[in-house]
Design a protein around this motif. Structure first.
Motif, PDB file in Angstrom:
ATOM      1  N   GLU A  48      -1.598  -4.717  11.741  1.00 15.97           N
ATOM      2  CA  GLU A  48      -3.025  -5.921  11.702  1.00 15.97           C
ATOM      3  C   GLU A  48      -4.353  -4.268  12.237  1.00 15.97           C
ATOM      4  O   GLU A  48      -4.955  -5.082  11.960  1.00 15.97           O
ATOM      5  N   GLU A  49      -3.406  -3.631  13.418  1.00 18.92           N
ATOM      6  CA  GLU A  49      -4.829  -2.838  13.666  1.00 18.92           C
ATOM      7  C   GLU A  49      -5.404  -1.566  12.317  1.00 18.92           C
ATOM      8  O   GLU A  49      -6.462  -1.870  11.718  1.00 18.92           O
ATOM      9  N   ARG A  50      -4.541  -1.771  11.286  1.00 19.83           N
ATOM     10  CA  ARG A  50      -4.927  -0.767   9.696  1.00 19.83           C
ATOM     11  C   ARG A  50      -5.207  -1.617   8.740  1.00 19.83           C
ATOM     12  O   ARG A  50      -6.310  -1.399   8.133  1.00 19.83           O
ATOM     13  N   GLN A  51      -4.507  -3.573   8.294  1.00 20.70           N
ATOM     14  CA  GLN A  51      -5.248  -4.265   8.586  1.00 20.70           C
ATOM     15  C   GLN A  51      -7.379  -4.425   8.628  1.00 20.70           C
ATOM     16  O   GLN A  51      -7.577  -4.648   7.886  1.00 20.70           O
ATOM     17  N   ARG A  52      -6.877  -4.884   9.654  1.00 18.54           N
ATOM     18  CA  ARG A  52      -8.678  -4.912  10.447  1.00 18.54           C
ATOM     19  C   ARG A  52      -9.193  -4.260  10.089  1.00 18.54           C
ATOM     20  O   ARG A  52     -10.448  -3.781   8.952  1.00 18.54           O
ATOM     21  N   ARG A  53      -9.099  -2.536   9.746  1.00 20.93           N
ATOM     22  CA  ARG A  53     -10.072  -1.890  10.018  1.00 20.93           C
ATOM     23  C   ARG A  53      -9.877  -0.686   8.045  1.00 20.93           C
ATOM     24  O   ARG A  53     -10.726  -0.528   7.863  1.00 20.93           O
ATOM     25  N   GLY A  54      -8.744  -1.985   7.385  1.00 23.54           N
ATOM     26  CA  GLY A  54      -8.573  -1.801   5.926  1.00 23.54           C
ATOM     27  C   GLY A  54      -8.466  -0.320   5.330  1.00 23.54           C
ATOM     28  O   GLY A  54      -8.895   0.179   4.666  1.00 23.54           O
ATOM     29  N   LEU A  55      -8.013   0.554   6.257  1.00 26.91           N
ATOM     30  CA  LEU A  55      -7.500   1.809   6.188  1.00 26.91           C
ATOM     31  C   LEU A  55      -6.328   1.941   4.824  1.00 26.91           C
ATOM     32  O   LEU A  55      -5.267   1.242   5.225  1.00 26.91           O
ATOM     33  N   ARG A  56      -5.951   2.891   4.041  1.00 28.82           N
ATOM     34  CA  ARG A  56      -5.295   3.552   3.332  1.00 28.82           C
ATOM     35  C   ARG A  56      -4.275   4.044   3.574  1.00 28.82           C
ATOM     36  O   ARG A  56      -3.298   4.904   3.158  1.00 28.82           O
ATOM     37  N   PHE A  57      -3.567   4.680   4.895  1.00 31.53           N
ATOM     38  CA  PHE A  57      -3.879   5.792   5.169  1.00 31.53           C
ATOM     39  C   PHE A  57      -2.203   4.846   6.065  1.00 31.53           C
ATOM     40  O   PHE A  57      -1.300   3.727   6.147  1.00 31.53           O
ATOM     41  N   GLY A  58      -0.398   5.604   5.262  1.00 33.51           N
ATOM     42  CA  GLY A  58       0.555   5.266   4.850  1.00 33.51           C
ATOM     43  C   GLY A  58       1.428   5.627   6.378  1.00 33.51           C
ATOM     44  O   GLY A  58       1.280   6.306   7.150  1.00 33.51           O
ATOM     45  N   ILE A  59       1.891   4.543   6.432  1.00 36.33           N
ATOM     46  CA  ILE A  59       3.267   4.846   7.884  1.00 36.33           C
ATOM     47  C   ILE A  59       4.361   4.302   7.301  1.00 36.33           C
ATOM     48  O   ILE A  59       4.522   2.722   6.777  1.00 36.33           O
ATOM     49  N   ARG A  60       4.904   5.077   7.082  1.00 36.70           N
ATOM     50  CA  ARG A  60       6.323   5.344   6.804  1.00 36.70           C
ATOM     51  C   ARG A  60       6.902   3.651   7.230  1.00 36.70           C
ATOM     52  O   ARG A  60       7.789   3.270   6.271  1.00 36.70           O
ATOM     53  N   GLU A  61       7.218   3.721   8.410  1.00 40.33           N
ATOM     54  CA  GLU A  61       7.817   2.619   8.306  1.00 40.33           C
ATOM     55  C   GLU A  61       7.932   1.025   8.015  1.00 40.33           C
ATOM     56  O   GLU A  61       8.453  -0.474   8.450  1.00 40.33           O
ATOM     57  N   LEU A  62       6.421   0.833   7.964  1.00 40.11           N
ATOM     58  CA  LEU A  62       5.818  -0.331   7.838  1.00 40.11           C
ATOM     59  C   LEU A  62       5.979  -0.313   5.998  1.00 40.11           C
ATOM     60  O   LEU A  62       5.760  -0.769   5.455  1.00 40.11           O
ATOM     61  N   ASP A  63       5.399   0.847   5.365  1.00 35.09           N
ATOM     62  CA  ASP A  63       5.297   0.892   4.026  1.00 35.09           C
ATOM     63  C   ASP A  63       6.862   0.687   3.050  1.00 35.09           C
ATOM     64  O   ASP A  63       6.966   0.316   2.429  1.00 35.09           O
ATOM     65  N   SER A  64       7.283   1.174   4.044  1.00 36.33           N
ATOM     66  CA  SER A  64       8.349   1.124   2.870  1.00 36.33           C
ATOM     67  C   SER A  64       9.526  -0.307   3.028  1.00 36.33           C
ATOM     68  O   SER A  64       9.653  -0.907   2.169  1.00 36.33           O
ATOM     69  N   VAL A  65       8.878  -1.278   4.466  1.00 38.01           N
ATOM     70  CA  VAL A  65       8.993  -2.927   4.243  1.00 38.01           C
ATOM     71  C   VAL A  65       8.253  -3.507   3.826  1.00 38.01           C
ATOM     72  O   VAL A  65       9.281  -4.270   2.390  1.00 38.01           O
ATOM     73  N   LEU A  66       7.416  -3.089   2.938  1.00 31.69           N
ATOM     74  CA  LEU A  66       6.126  -4.120   2.075  1.00 31.69           C
ATOM     75  C   LEU A  66       6.515  -2.621   1.372  1.00 31.69           C
ATOM     76  O   LEU A  66       6.771  -4.258   0.190  1.00 31.69           O
ATOM     77  N   SER A  67       7.225  -1.899   0.586  1.00 33.41           N
ATOM     78  CA  SER A  67       8.088  -1.877  -1.010  1.00 33.41           C
ATOM     79  C   SER A  67       9.223  -2.914  -1.572  1.00 33.41           C
ATOM     80  O   SER A  67       9.169  -3.470  -2.369  1.00 33.41           O
ATOM     81  N   ARG A  68       9.639  -2.604  -0.192  1.00 29.56           N
ATOM     82  CA  ARG A  68      11.295  -3.310   0.229  1.00 29.56           C
ATOM     83  C   ARG A  68      10.783  -5.354  -0.578  1.00 29.56           C
ATOM     84  O   ARG A  68      10.807  -5.767  -1.286  1.00 29.56           O
ATOM     85  N   LEU A  69       9.924  -4.724   0.431  1.00 29.44           N
ATOM     86  CA  LEU A  69       8.879  -7.149   0.021  1.00 29.44           C
ATOM     87  C   LEU A  69       8.386  -6.930  -1.199  1.00 29.44           C
ATOM     88  O   LEU A  69       9.167  -8.776  -2.454  1.00 29.44           O
TER      89      LEU A  69
END
Length: 385
Positions: A247-268
């Motif tokens: 939620e904090e990354r979305q609020r800021r509009g950052l493109r910083f990678g967070i493995r534990e989040l982006d792995s799930v998003l990639s799967r989805l």
């Protein structure tokens, strides 16, 4: 940062292969992931680490490097081979050690193969010469650190008990100055989560890394059963913090990678993943290679004899894959996965990481055998997609 040690690199082939044949041995993959313990020697004495050794006999001999490289690259079905150099601390070895490994890769590589190299370091020994070596040879680099100075300096200390925050950040500045691509691997315990998502994200972005992996602090699977340490964080608590980070990354509009989040998003989104944490049926796909040539499954099971299956000096990869002990571990893993197949998010997590499951089962009083533990995170991210 693979575990870990990779720079948020894709492990899609392993995850898909494991998912495709859940009841048999994993297909002989065109991708081979090798975590190579070139040495167990280390210049630090992190309070939670038991991987380091001292004295002689803890550095990989040139003959073992040659045997590993030759057998990995001469195998007719290996197509993508990743050498992930770990320790101890890999930079206590001279650059000529890695140059020799690169020369061997050039000697044995087949026209149809692709070889990659990454290295996981504590950052203290980084110099311009090392950075230029990484750039020239297309290494990706992961740097291990433990949070802001007040946390890092309590646990990530040198041989004299002195904190290393300033030394590590000098190493990060070196990488940035030399334009080395790098990510950071950060241990995550309650002392970190108490800072809040906003402060943690500020810290992560301040490193100048492309992205991060977050390793929750937990007991080893071989430690006596029970919840143990006060800084340990288990799945539901981890999920809550990851949601706050998202939620904090979305609020800021950052493109910083967070493995534990982006792995799930990639799967989805694509059924892909760049984290082995969502591979599920991975035993027999990833390997750790010790300085003496012993080959086991994944560095997370380091020093557990049940997860070592041969020695690269005397066994081929086919011998190792045919190990009775390896098959025993696979069957145990498959039995654990079978308990989770009815979980609503199983098609995304594939049952999760075998090591995380063992730790949760042994130490988390709230462990649910029907779920890998990531369900609440996955369902939240599904709603955001």
């Amino acid at each position: 940062m693979t575990n870990e040690t990779e720079l948020l690199r894709g492990l899609l082939a392993q995850a898909q292969a494991a998912q495709a044949r859940p009841s048999g041995p994993p297909p002989l993959g065109y991708q081979v992931e090798l975590t190579v313990k070139g040495t167990r020697l280390c210049n630090l004495r992190c309070t939670y680490c038991h991987d380091w050794r001292s004295g002689s006999g803890h550095t990989m001999a040139t003959e073992t490097v040659e045997a590993l490289t030759r057998k990995a690259l001469e195998h007719p079905k290996h197509r993508v081979i990743s050498f992930n150099w770990h320790g101890g601390e890999p930079l206590v070895l001279p650059r000529k050690f890695y140059q020799h490994a690169l020369d061997l890769q050039a000697q044995y590589i087949q026209p149809s193969q692709r070889v990659t190299n990454s290295l996981q370091t504590n950052g203290v020994l980084l110099t311009d010469e090392w950075a230029q070596f990484f750039v020239a040879n297309k290494f990706t680099v992961g740097v291990s650190l433990d949070g802001p100075a007040q946390i890092h300096n309590q646990v990530r200390v040198d041989q004299f008990g002195k904190g290393t925050f300033e030394a590590v950040h000098a190493g990060l500045a070196n990488l940035r100055r030399n334009e080395v691509r790098f990510g950071v691997l950060v241990t995550l315990g309650r002392s970190m989560t108490k800072l809040g998502a906003e402060a943690v994200l500020d810290f992560l972005v301040s490193t100048g890394a492309e992205g991060c992996g977050l390793n929750p602090i937990r007991p080893g699977h071989l430690e006596p059963a029970g919840p143990n340490g006060t800084d340990y964080i288990y799945e539901e608590e981890l999920n809550e913090f990851l949601i706050a980070l998202y939620e904090e990354r979305q609020r800021r509009g950052l493109r910083f990678g967070i493995r534990e989040l982006d792995s799930v998003l990639s799967r989805l989104k694509t059924q892909g993943s760049f984290s082995c944490m969502l591979a599920g049926n991975c035993i027999g796909t990833f390997y750790v290679v010790e300085p003496n040539g012993d080959v086991g499954h994944c560095a997370r099971f380091i020093d557990d004899d049940d997860f070592y299956f041969g020695n690269i000096n005397s066994h081929s990869f086919d011998d190792i894959r045919a190990s009775v002990k390896l098959d025993d571990r696979r069957q145990e893993n498959l039995a654990s996965l079978a308990d989770k197949e009815t979980c609503p998010t199983y098609e995304i997590c594939n049952g999760g990481c075998p090591h995380e499951r063992l730790v949760e089962e042994r130490h988390n009083p709230a462990y649910n055998p029907g779920c890998c533990g990531r369900q609440s995170l996955i369902e939240y991210l599904q709603r955001q997609s």
